[in-house]
Design a protein around this motif. Structure first.
Motif, PDB file in Angstrom:
ATOM      1  N   GLY A 174     -31.531  17.882  13.414  1.00  7.20           N
ATOM      2  CA  GLY A 174     -31.528  18.397  14.771  1.00  7.20           C
ATOM      3  C   GLY A 174     -32.444  17.700  15.733  1.00  7.20           C
ATOM      4  N   GLY A 175     -33.230  16.745  15.275  1.00  5.72           N
ATOM      5  CA  GLY A 175     -34.147  16.034  16.163  1.00  5.72           C
ATOM      6  C   GLY A 175     -33.403  15.090  17.077  1.00  5.72           C
ATOM      7  N   GLY A 176     -33.772  15.046  18.334  1.00  9.87           N
ATOM      8  CA  GLY A 176     -33.066  14.232  19.308  1.00  9.87           C
ATOM      9  C   GLY A 176     -33.594  12.826  19.402  1.00  9.87           C
ATOM     10  N   ARG A 177     -33.246  12.196  20.513  1.00  5.92           N
ATOM     11  CA  ARG A 177     -33.647  10.819  20.770  1.00  5.92           C
ATOM     12  C   ARG A 177     -35.166  10.684  20.761  1.00  5.92           C
ATOM     13  NH1 ARG A 177     -31.914   8.868  26.481  1.00  5.92           N
ATOM     14  NH2 ARG A 177     -29.875   9.147  25.558  1.00  5.92           N
ATOM     15  N   GLY A 178     -35.653   9.615  20.179  1.00  8.90           N
ATOM     16  CA  GLY A 178     -37.084   9.352  20.173  1.00  8.90           C
ATOM     17  C   GLY A 178     -37.835  10.007  19.050  1.00  8.90           C
ATOM     18  N   GLN A 179     -37.155  10.662  18.112  1.00  5.57           N
ATOM     19  CA  GLN A 179     -37.852  11.366  17.045  1.00  5.57           C
ATOM     20  C   GLN A 179     -37.754  10.668  15.699  1.00  5.57           C
ATOM     21  OE1 GLN A 179     -37.249  15.620  16.817  1.00  5.57           O
ATOM     22  NE2 GLN A 179     -36.826  15.782  18.995  1.00  5.57           N
ATOM     23  N   ASN A 180     -37.052   9.542  15.631  1.00  2.42           N
ATOM     24  CA  ASN A 180     -36.879   8.827  14.376  1.00  2.42           C
ATOM     25  C   ASN A 180     -37.623   7.495  14.411  1.00  2.42           C
ATOM     26  OD1 ASN A 180     -35.122  10.854  13.497  1.00  2.42           O
ATOM     27  ND2 ASN A 180     -33.351   9.815  14.374  1.00  2.42           N
ATOM     28  N   ASN A 195     -37.518   4.796  23.124  1.00  2.00           N
ATOM     29  CA  ASN A 195     -37.889   5.372  21.819  1.00  2.00           C
ATOM     30  C   ASN A 195     -36.693   5.453  20.868  1.00  2.00           C
ATOM     31  OD1 ASN A 195     -40.439   5.619  22.800  1.00  2.00           O
ATOM     32  ND2 ASN A 195     -40.598   7.833  22.544  1.00  2.00           N
ATOM     33  N   ARG A 196     -35.797   4.482  20.949  1.00  2.00           N
ATOM     34  CA  ARG A 196     -34.625   4.488  20.075  1.00  2.00           C
ATOM     35  C   ARG A 196     -34.749   3.398  19.022  1.00  2.00           C
ATOM     36  NH1 ARG A 196     -29.445   3.471  22.382  1.00  2.00           N
ATOM     37  NH2 ARG A 196     -28.651   4.500  20.541  1.00  2.00           N
ATOM     38  N   PRO A 197     -34.393   3.702  17.757  1.00  2.10           N
ATOM     39  CA  PRO A 197     -34.375   2.674  16.724  1.00  2.10           C
ATOM     40  C   PRO A 197     -33.400   1.552  17.072  1.00  2.10           C
ATOM     41  CG  PRO A 197     -34.251   4.869  15.749  1.00  2.10           C
ATOM     42  CD  PRO A 197     -34.068   5.041  17.229  1.00  2.10           C
ATOM     43  N   PHE A 704     -46.604  16.530  13.491  1.00  2.00           N
ATOM     44  CA  PHE A 704     -46.033  15.228  13.832  1.00  2.00           C
ATOM     45  C   PHE A 704     -45.933  15.114  15.355  1.00  2.00           C
ATOM     46  CE2 PHE A 704     -44.311  16.923   9.909  1.00  2.00           C
ATOM     47  CZ  PHE A 704     -44.650  15.939   8.992  1.00  2.00           C
ATOM     48  N   TYR A 705     -46.195  13.903  15.865  1.00  2.00           N
ATOM     49  CA  TYR A 705     -46.191  13.655  17.306  1.00  2.00           C
ATOM     50  C   TYR A 705     -45.360  12.422  17.618  1.00  2.00           C
ATOM     51  CZ  TYR A 705     -50.147  16.895  17.632  1.00  2.00           C
ATOM     52  OH  TYR A 705     -50.956  18.006  17.577  1.00  2.00           O
ATOM     53  N   SER A 706     -44.787  12.401  18.829  1.00  2.00           N
ATOM     54  CA  SER A 706     -44.099  11.196  19.310  1.00  2.00           C
ATOM     55  C   SER A 706     -44.386  11.016  20.794  1.00  2.00           C
ATOM     56  CB  SER A 706     -42.585  11.292  19.074  1.00  2.00           C
ATOM     57  OG  SER A 706     -42.009  12.344  19.821  1.00  2.00           O
ATOM     58  N   ASN A 707     -44.301   9.754  21.246  1.00  4.42           N
ATOM     59  CA  ASN A 707     -44.606   9.420  22.634  1.00  4.42           C
ATOM     60  C   ASN A 707     -43.477   9.833  23.574  1.00  4.42           C
ATOM     61  OD1 ASN A 707     -46.964   8.154  21.773  1.00  4.42           O
ATOM     62  ND2 ASN A 707     -45.985   6.149  21.638  1.00  4.42           N
ATOM     63  N   PRO A 708     -43.802  10.221  24.809  1.00  3.01           N
ATOM     64  CA  PRO A 708     -42.756  10.371  25.831  1.00  3.01           C
ATOM     65  C   PRO A 708     -42.131   9.016  26.115  1.00  3.01           C
ATOM     66  CG  PRO A 708     -44.849  11.339  26.548  1.00  3.01           C
ATOM     67  CD  PRO A 708     -45.145  10.518  25.331  1.00  3.01           C
ATOM     68  N   THR A 709     -40.909   9.011  26.615  1.00  2.00           N
ATOM     69  CA  THR A 709     -40.267   7.746  26.956  1.00  2.00           C
ATOM     70  C   THR A 709     -40.792   7.247  28.298  1.00  2.00           C
ATOM     71  OG1 THR A 709     -38.408   8.701  28.173  1.00  2.00           O
ATOM     72  CG2 THR A 709     -38.180   8.514  25.784  1.00  2.00           C
ATOM     73  N   SER A 710     -40.578   5.974  28.554  1.00  2.00           N
ATOM     74  CA  SER A 710     -41.078   5.376  29.790  1.00  2.00           C
ATOM     75  C   SER A 710     -40.410   5.978  31.012  1.00  2.00           C
ATOM     76  CB  SER A 710     -40.855   3.863  29.756  1.00  2.00           C
ATOM     77  OG  SER A 710     -39.476   3.566  29.642  1.00  2.00           O
ATOM     78  N   GLY A 727     -42.077   9.992  37.834  1.00  2.00           N
ATOM     79  CA  GLY A 727     -42.549  10.120  36.466  1.00  2.00           C
ATOM     80  C   GLY A 727     -43.940  10.714  36.403  1.00  2.00           C
ATOM     81  N   ASN A 728     -44.297  11.189  35.219  1.00  2.38           N
ATOM     82  CA  ASN A 728     -45.597  11.839  35.012  1.00  2.38           C
ATOM     83  C   ASN A 728     -46.302  11.166  33.842  1.00  2.38           C
ATOM     84  OD1 ASN A 728     -47.776  13.501  34.663  1.00  2.38           O
ATOM     85  ND2 ASN A 728     -46.599  15.340  34.153  1.00  2.38           N
ATOM     86  N   ALA A 729     -47.231  10.270  34.144  1.00  2.00           N
ATOM     87  CA  ALA A 729     -47.947   9.540  33.093  1.00  2.00           C
ATOM     88  C   ALA A 729     -48.927  10.419  32.349  1.00  2.00           C
ATOM     89  CB  ALA A 729     -48.670   8.342  33.698  1.00  2.00           C
ATOM     90  N   ASP A 730     -49.136  11.652  32.816  1.00  2.00           N
ATOM     91  CA  ASP A 730     -50.052  12.578  32.146  1.00  2.00           C
ATOM     92  C   ASP A 730     -49.360  13.452  31.103  1.00  2.00           C
ATOM     93  OD1 ASP A 730     -52.685  12.238  32.624  1.00  2.00           O
ATOM     94  OD2 ASP A 730     -52.796  13.561  34.370  1.00  2.00           O
ATOM     95  N   LEU A 731     -48.136  13.159  30.770  1.00  2.00           N
ATOM     96  CA  LEU A 731     -47.415  13.960  29.781  1.00  2.00           C
ATOM     97  C   LEU A 731     -48.106  13.907  28.431  1.00  2.00           C
ATOM     98  CD1 LEU A 731     -43.748  12.947  30.645  1.00  2.00           C
ATOM     99  CD2 LEU A 731     -44.777  15.201  30.988  1.00  2.00           C
ATOM    100  N   GLN A 732     -48.102  15.051  27.748  1.00  2.00           N
ATOM    101  CA  GLN A 732     -48.624  15.114  26.392  1.00  2.00           C
ATOM    102  C   GLN A 732     -47.610  14.542  25.409  1.00  2.00           C
ATOM    103  OE1 GLN A 732     -51.742  16.232  25.557  1.00  2.00           O
ATOM    104  NE2 GLN A 732     -52.095  16.438  27.772  1.00  2.00           N
ATOM    105  N   MET A 733     -48.075  14.125  24.247  1.00  2.00           N
ATOM    106  CA  MET A 733     -47.163  13.721  23.179  1.00  2.00           C
ATOM    107  C   MET A 733     -46.410  14.955  22.691  1.00  2.00           C
ATOM    108  SD  MET A 733     -49.687  11.097  21.103  1.00  2.00           S
ATOM    109  CE  MET A 733     -48.410  10.371  20.081  1.00  2.00           C
ATOM    110  N   GLU A 734     -45.122  14.791  22.448  1.00  2.00           N
ATOM    111  CA  GLU A 734     -44.313  15.908  21.966  1.00  2.00           C
ATOM    112  C   GLU A 734     -44.690  16.226  20.516  1.00  2.00           C
ATOM    113  OE1 GLU A 734     -40.127  15.697  24.098  1.00  2.00           O
ATOM    114  OE2 GLU A 734     -40.695  13.760  23.278  1.00  2.00           O
TER     115      GLU A 734
END
Length: 1018
Positions: A174-180, A195-197, A704-710, A727-734
C-alpha cells in the motif's frame, strides 16, 4: 549540523566499525564425525573454485561471510576422513545458508563423497525476521509475459502495479510513490527529484538475483518506508566467456476491441459516414442509435448552411481528409502543381509489431585480463518497443538500457568494480491540464506504461485530440549511473568497502518539432485544405465535430536531477553469534526544476517555474545480528539528517506578493529564511524464533522515514492570476511506524507456507492546503504534513520452488487502507467564508479492501522423459506455465453526492496467461523456444473510458438491475429494476437490458495476443 547528530555520530563511530548494506550472503554450519557425532575441530571448508573458506572451531562450527549470491559447491576435508562435497548450495543476500557435514573416517587416501544439497535445502530461512523473497533470474523469467523488473516484482505477494491506475508505479503493501528503495549491486538507484526507483536501467539478462524486503528492514536502509528491492547483477567469469540472447516478438495487433478509429463504424465517425444516414442526418436512425451517437443534420443540410460552393459529397470528402478515414485513398482530390493526382493515405496504427531484445555477454577482457588482476567484464543491452494503443506523435513507447560492469582482483584479498548504466525512455506526454504542472506529474511519472492509458480518456473527453496526434508532445527521459566500489578483505571475518556513485535523471518534454506544410494540397469545391491534421501549426483550430487539427500541448519539462553518493563501510563477524554492522553514507543532490507553460499565441497565460536546489542527506546506523539455535534477532538504530539547503518563503498567508503584480518577481521580492534541518532516530527490531526444525515465528517493529519530493519542497508555479503554487522547504520527513507478525512452515521439505499480518501507522504525509484572499487576487496552494494513513493487511503464500515435475506458487494479499487529513485543507481571508467553511474539515476515507490473488503453476518434464529419437528426448525439458491473477474491483460512489461514500464496487478482474516452452541443452549451450499467450480466454472487462458522457454513464448504471433499486426512492420508480447485477456487467443474451457504453472502441482493452520468443544461454 545539529548537535544531537554530532553526538550520535561520535558515539556511533567510536563504538563499532562500519558495514555496507547487504549485497552478499553467508554460509555456516557444523562438521561432526558420522559415527560418534563428535565435533571435528580444524576441518577445512572450501567454496570450490574460489579462495573463500574457513576452518571449524572447537565445537566443530564454521562460518564463511561475504559470499556473492549464487549457487556453489562446498567441500569439507580433514585428514583421516572422506572428503565430502555438497553441490547446489544456494546463497542469497543477507541470509545465512546452513550447511552441515557428517564425515566418515577412511584409510584410503583421496576417497571422496559428493552430495546434492537440494535434498537438504533450507526451505525456511530461519534467520530472516521480516517478510522477504529472494529469487534468481530463472525464477523471474519462468512466468509468462515478464519482460521488465517491474513486471517481475508485481507478481510477488504484497507487491502491486495496478494497470488500471493513472500512475502505475510499483507499490509495496500500500505504500505510494517515494516509499521504495532500489539498490543495484549496493548502489542506490532512485531519481531523487520524484523519489522513484530507476527500474528502466535494469536488464533482466544482467540480473543474478533479486531480494525484496517488504517490511522490517534492517537499520542499514534509509530513505525508505515500504520496500527494499536489492538487485545483484552478474559478473563476468575470469576463465571463460558466457552470454545470452532473449528475443520476443508480438505481431501487430489492435490493443482494444471494436473498430479502428479510422473506420466509419467507429463512435466518432459513424454519424457522418454511415451510408444510411450521412446525407440526410441521424434522424433517419432508429431511436436506440440516435440515443447512442452524436446528432448530425446530414451533409446535404450541413453543406448548404455552412459550406456554400461545396457539394454535400465534397463536404463529406473534406471531413474524411481531415480525419484520414479508411477509404480516403480512393477519393479524387484534384491534381497538384505538376498535374499529378492528389492522394492521401488513411490513418493507421496497430500496424507494427511489439518486440523485446535483451542480450548479454561477459568474460575476461581480451589481451589484458591476466595483467590487470583477472580483469573481466559483463555487458548487457535491452530494447523494448511497445506500440501505443492509439495514434500519437510516436508509434512506440520505447525503453533502451545498457549496462557495463568491470571487475578485477587488485590483490588476492582486494576487489574493484566499476559499472555504468544508461537508460532512455521515449514516450509522449498526456494532454496538458489547466494547472500546467501535471505535464511532469502525469506525463513524466506515468509515462504510459500501458499501451492505452486512462489519460487518453482525458484527451478524448476534453479537447478532441484523437485525430490530431501532434497534440501529445514527445516526452523523453534519460537516466544514467556511474559507480565505483572497492572491497578489501582483512581476514576471514572482516572486510571493508568503499562505494562512490553518481546518478542522473533528465526530463525532456518539448515541442512536437515538425511544422505543418502551409501549402494547399487539395480542393473540395471552393475549400482549400493542407496536410492537416498532420504536423504542428500555431493556434488551436477545431472541426465542427469538436476534433482539433491544430495546436499542441503547452507544458514543457526540462528538469534534471543529479545525485552523488559516498559510502565507506566495514563488517566484522565478531564471533559465531554476533555479526555487528554499522555504516555511514552521504547523499548530495543537484536538482534543477524547470517547468513551463508555453502556448504560442497565449502569452498572458504562459509561465516558467525554474529553480535549482542542493539538498543533502547524511545517514548512519548500527545493528547486530544475533544468531542462536533458539532465536535470531536483528537489532539496530538509524540516524537520518536532512538539510534542504534552501530558502523558505517567509510571507504572510495572504501577502500581496502572491498577486499578479509580483508574478514575475516573486522569488526576488518575497522575504526568505533558511529552511530548518531535520534529524530523526529510527529504532528497528526483528526477531525470528524457530519453533521446530521446519517452522519459525517472526516479529519486527521499526520507524522509517523518507524525504519529501522536490516538487513539494521547491517548486514555485505561476498562472495568469499570479503565483498559484509555492513549495515548502520546511516539510518534515514522512514517517511510518510498522509492525509485522508472521509464521512460516516447511511441508515435506518441498513446500513453504507463509502467513503474515502487518500494520503501518503513517503520519506526517504530505497534503496540499489552499489559501483564498478576499478578492481572489491571492489564491494559491502550498504543502504541509497534514495527511495520515493506516494500512492493515494479511498475506498468504505457498510455494514449491523445487521439484521434478511441478513447481510454482500461490499468493493472496488482503489489505485495508484508511487515509485522511487533519485540520483544514482550505483557508479564507474573509472571516465569513472561514466561519461557513468551519474551523476544521477533517476527512477520512472508508476502510475498503481490494484483495489480490495470483498463482503461477509450472509443469516441466525431466530432460530424459519420453521416447528417444536421434539421441534426444523430444518430450524432455518441456515446460507449461500458467499465470493467474484476480483483482477486486475499485470502489466508487453512486449516484454522485450519495452520503454513503464508496457504496459501489466494480466487478473483479480475472486474467490468465500461459507459456509453452521447449528447452534444448547441447554441452554448455541452452536454447529455449517459447510461445506466450496473454489473456488466454479472451476475457473482457468494462473500462470507464468507454463512456462518452455523463449521460452515457447514467444510462448504463440505470439499466443495471442493482440491489439498491429495490429500496427507498427507487422502489416505486418504473425506470429502475432491482436485481443482483454489479457494475461491470455486460450485455448478453441473459442481460439484453443493459445499455452498454457508447464508445465501444474504448470499452474493452487487452484482447488475446500471442508472443513468440527465443532464448539462448552459453
Amino acid at each position: 549540523m545539529n548537535r544531537k547528530l554530532l553526538v550520535f555520530m561520535f558515539l556511533l563511530l567510536g563504538v563499532v566499525p562500519y558495514l555496507f548494506a547487504g549485497t552478499t550472503g553467508k554460509i555456516s554450519g557444523t562438521v561432526v564425525d558420522a559415527e560418534t557425532g563428535e565435533p571435528l575441530v580444524g576441518t577445512n571448508i572450501l567454496i570450490v573454485g574460489t579462495d573463500m573458506g574457513a576452518a571449524t572451531d572447537v565445537e566443530g562450527e564454521y562460518f564463511i561471510i561475504n559470499i556473492p549470491p549464487g549457487t556453489y559447491e562446498l567441500q569439507a576435508s580433514m585428514m583421516g576422513y572422506q572428503d565430502v562435497t555438497k553441490t547446489e548450495v544456494r546463497v542469497t543476500v543477507d541470509h545465512t545458508t546452513p550447511v552441515n557435514f557428517q564425515l566418515k573416517s577412511t584409510a584410503i587416501a583421496g576417497e571422496a563423497v559428493e552430495v546434492t544439497a537440494t535434498s537438504e535445502r533450507d526451505v525456511i530461512a530461519m534467520d530472516m525476521s521480516a517478510s522477504q523473497l529472494s529469487v534468481g533470474v530463472e525464477e523471474i523469467t519462468a512466468a509468462p509475459q515478464i519482460t521488465t523488473m517491474e513486471g517481475a516484482l508485481s507478481q510477488m505477494v504484497g507487491v502491486d502495479m495496478d494497470p488500471t491506475s493513472e500512475n502505475p508505479d510499483v507499490t509495496i503493501r500500500g505504500g505510494g510513490r517515494g516509499q521504495n528503495l532500489l539498490m543495484v549491486d549496493g548502489q542506490t538507484m532512485v531519481d531523487n527529484q520524484s523519489n522513484r526507483p530507476m527500474f528502466n536501467m535494469i536488464n533482466l539478462s544482467a540480473v543474478q538475483s533479486v531480494n525484496v524486503v517488504k517490511g522490517g528492514f534492517n537499520a542499514e536502509y534509509g530513505n525508505v518506508r515500504s520496500g527494499v528491492i536489492n538487485v545483484i547483477t552478474k559478473t563476468g567469469a575470469a576463465d571463460r566467456y558466457s552470454g545470452s540472447l532473449n528475443l520476443r516478438y508480438t505481431p501487430a495487433h489492435r490493443k482494444h476491441w471494436g473498430p479502428s478509429i479510422f473506420n466509419w463504424k467507429n463512435y466518432f465517425l459513424r454519424p457522418y459516414l454511415d451510408p444510411e444516414v450521412r446525407m440526410k442526418g441521424t434522424s433517419e436512425w432508429p431511436e436506440e442509435l440516435q440515443n447512442r451517437y452524436n446528432e448530425f443534420v446530414g451533409w446535404e443540410q450541413f453543406s448548404e448552411q455552412n459550406l456554400s460552393g461545396t457539394t454535400p459529397q465534397e463536404a463529406m470528402e473534406m471531413f474524411m481528409w481531415r480525419h484520414r478515414t479508411q477509404g480516403v485513398d480512393t477519393l479524387k482530390h484534384g491534381v497538384d502543381a505538376n498535374g499529378n493526382p492528389v492522394t492521401r493515405e488513411p490513418g493507421s496504427y496497430a500496424d507494427k509489431p511489439d518486440y523485446v531484445v535483451d542480450a548479454s555477454f561477459g568474460g575476461p577482457v581480451p589481451f589484458i585480463s591476466d595483467y590487470l588482476g583477472d580483469l573481466r567484464f559483463f555487458l548487457s543491452h535491452r530494447t523494448d518497443n511497445e506500440m501505443f494503443g492509439l495514434p500519437t506523435t510516436r508509434d512506440y513507447y520505447t525503453e533502451e538500457s545498457s549496462h557495463l560492469k568491470l571487475s578485477a582482483n587488485l590483490t588476492s584479498n582486494m576487489k574493484m568494480t566499476l559499472e555504468g548504466m544508461t537508460g532512455q525512455t521515449n514516450t509522449v506526454s498526456l494532454a496538458p491540464r489547466a494547472s500546467g504542472m501535471d505535464q511532469y506529474l502525469v506525463g513524466g511519472d506515468a509515462i504510459l506504461y500501458s499501451p492505452i492509458a486512462t489519460g487518453y480518456d482525458y484527451v478524448l473527453g476534453q479537447n478532441g485530440s484523437l485525430y490530431y496526434p501532434s497534440a501529445l508532445n514527445p516526452f523523453d527521459i534519460y537516466t544514467s549511473m556511474l559507480g565505483f566500489s572497492m572491497e578489501h578483505v582483512l581476514s576471514q571475518s572482516t572486510f571493508y568497502n568503499i562505494r562512490i556513485s553518481q546518478t542522473n535523471a533528465l526530463n525532456r518534454c518539448t515541442t512536437v518539432g515538425r511544422m505543418r506544410n502551409p501549402d494547399t494540397l487539395a480542393w473540395f469545391g471552393n475549400r482549400p485544405v493542407g496536410e492537416e491534421p498532420l504536423g504542428y501549426e500555431v493556434g488551436i483550430k477545431s472541426m465542427f465535430d469538436g476534433m482539433d487539427y491544430t495546436g499542441e500541448g503547452a507544458t514543457r519539462d526540462y528538469s534534471e536531477a543529479q545525485t552523488f553518493n559516498f559510502k565507506f563501510d566495514f563488517t566484522s563477524q565478531i564471533n559465531k553469534n554476533n555479526q555487528v554492522k554499522t555504516g555511514i553514507d552521504l547523499t548530495y543532490n543537484d536538482l534543477l526544476i524547470h517547468y513551463e507553460h508555453n502556448q504560442p499565441g497565449d502569452v498572458g497565460n504562459n509561465w516558467v517555474a525554474k529553480s535549482r536546489r542542493f539538498p543533502y542527506n547524511f545517514g548512519a546506523y548500527v545493528q547486530d545480528k544475533l544468531e542462536f539455535k533458539g532465536m535470531i534477532a536483528n537489532i539496530g538504530i538509524r540516524a537520518d539528517y536532512l538539510n534542504p539547503n534552501s530558502p523558505v518563503f517567509d510571507a504572510a498567508p495572504y501577502s500581496q506578493y502572491f498577486k499578479k503584480k509580483y508574478r514575475d518577481t516573486f522569488e526576488q521580492m518575497v522575504p526568505t529564511r533558511d529552511a530548518d534541518t531535520k534529524f530523526n532516530l529510527s529504532p528497528r527490531v526483528g526477531i525470528s524464533h524457530p519453533i521446530a526444525e521446519t517452522a519459525k515465528l517472526y516479529f519486527n517493529y521499526g520507524h522509517f522515514y523518507s524525504n519529501p519530493t522536490s516538487r513539494e519542497m521547491f517548486v514555485v508555479r505561476k498562472d495568469a492570476r499570479g503565483t498559484d503554487l509555492v513549495g515548502n522547504a520546511d516539510l518534515q520527513m514522512e514517517k511510518t511506524i510498522a509492525y509485522e507478525l508472521g509464521v512460516e512452515y516447511s511441508i515435506l521439505d518441498m513446500f513453504m507456507l507463509h502467513l503474515s499480518g502487518y500494520y503501518k501507522d503513517i503520519t506526517q504525509q504530505l497534503g496540499s492546503i489552499d489559501y483564498h484572499g478576499f478578492t481572489g487576487a491571492v489564491d494559491y496552494d502550498t504543502w504541509t504534513n497534514n495527511n495520515y494513513q493506516d494500512i492493515k493487511g494479511f498475506e498468504f503464500r505457498i510455494e514449491k520452488r523445487f521439484g521434478a515435475w511441478i513447481t510454482g506458487w500461490i499468493n493472496y494479499n488482503y489489505m485495508v487502507t484508511t487515509s485522511g487529513y487533519i485540520g483544514r485543507d482550505e483557508y479564507f481571508e474573509d472571516p465569513r467564508e472561514q466561519r461557513l467553511y468551519g474551523l476544521t474539515n477533517p476527512y477520512q476515507e472508508r476502510p475498503l479492501p481490494r484483495p489480490v490473488a495470483r498463482a503461477n503453476v509450472r509443469v516441466h518434464s525431466p530432460g530424459d522423459f519420453g521416447p528417444m529419437f536421434g539421441g534426444r528426448h523430444p518430450l524432455g525439458d518441456v515446460q507449461l506455465s500458467f499465470l493467474y491473477s484476480h483483482r477486486a474491483g475499485e470502489y466508487f460512489t453512486y449516484p454522485a453526492g450519495n452520503e454513503n461514500q464508496d457504496n459501489m464496487q466494480w466487478k473483479p478482474r480475472v486474467n490468465f496467461d500461459m507459456r509453452l516452452q521447449k528447452q534444448v541443452n547441447v554441452q554448455n549451450v541452452s536454447v529455449g523456444l517459447f510461445v506466450d499467450i496473454q489473456n488466454v480466454f479472451n476475457l473482457k472487462y468494462l473500462e470507464t473510458s468507454g463512456f462518452a458522457s455523463q449521460e452515457d454513464y447514467q444510462d448504463y448504471m440505470q439499466s443495471l438491475h442493482l440491489p439498491m433499486y429495490g429500496e427507498g426512492e427507487y422502489a416505486d420508480d418504473p425506470n429502475f429494476t432491482e436485481g443482483n447485477d454489479r457494475p461491470g456487467e455486460m450485455k448478453s443474451d441473459d442481460k439484453d437490458y443493459i445499455n452498454m457504453p457508447n464508445r465501444e472502441f474504448l470499452t474493452f482493452f487487452n484482447p488475446r495476443t500471442v508472443t513468440v520468443g527465443f532464448r539462448i544461454n552459453f
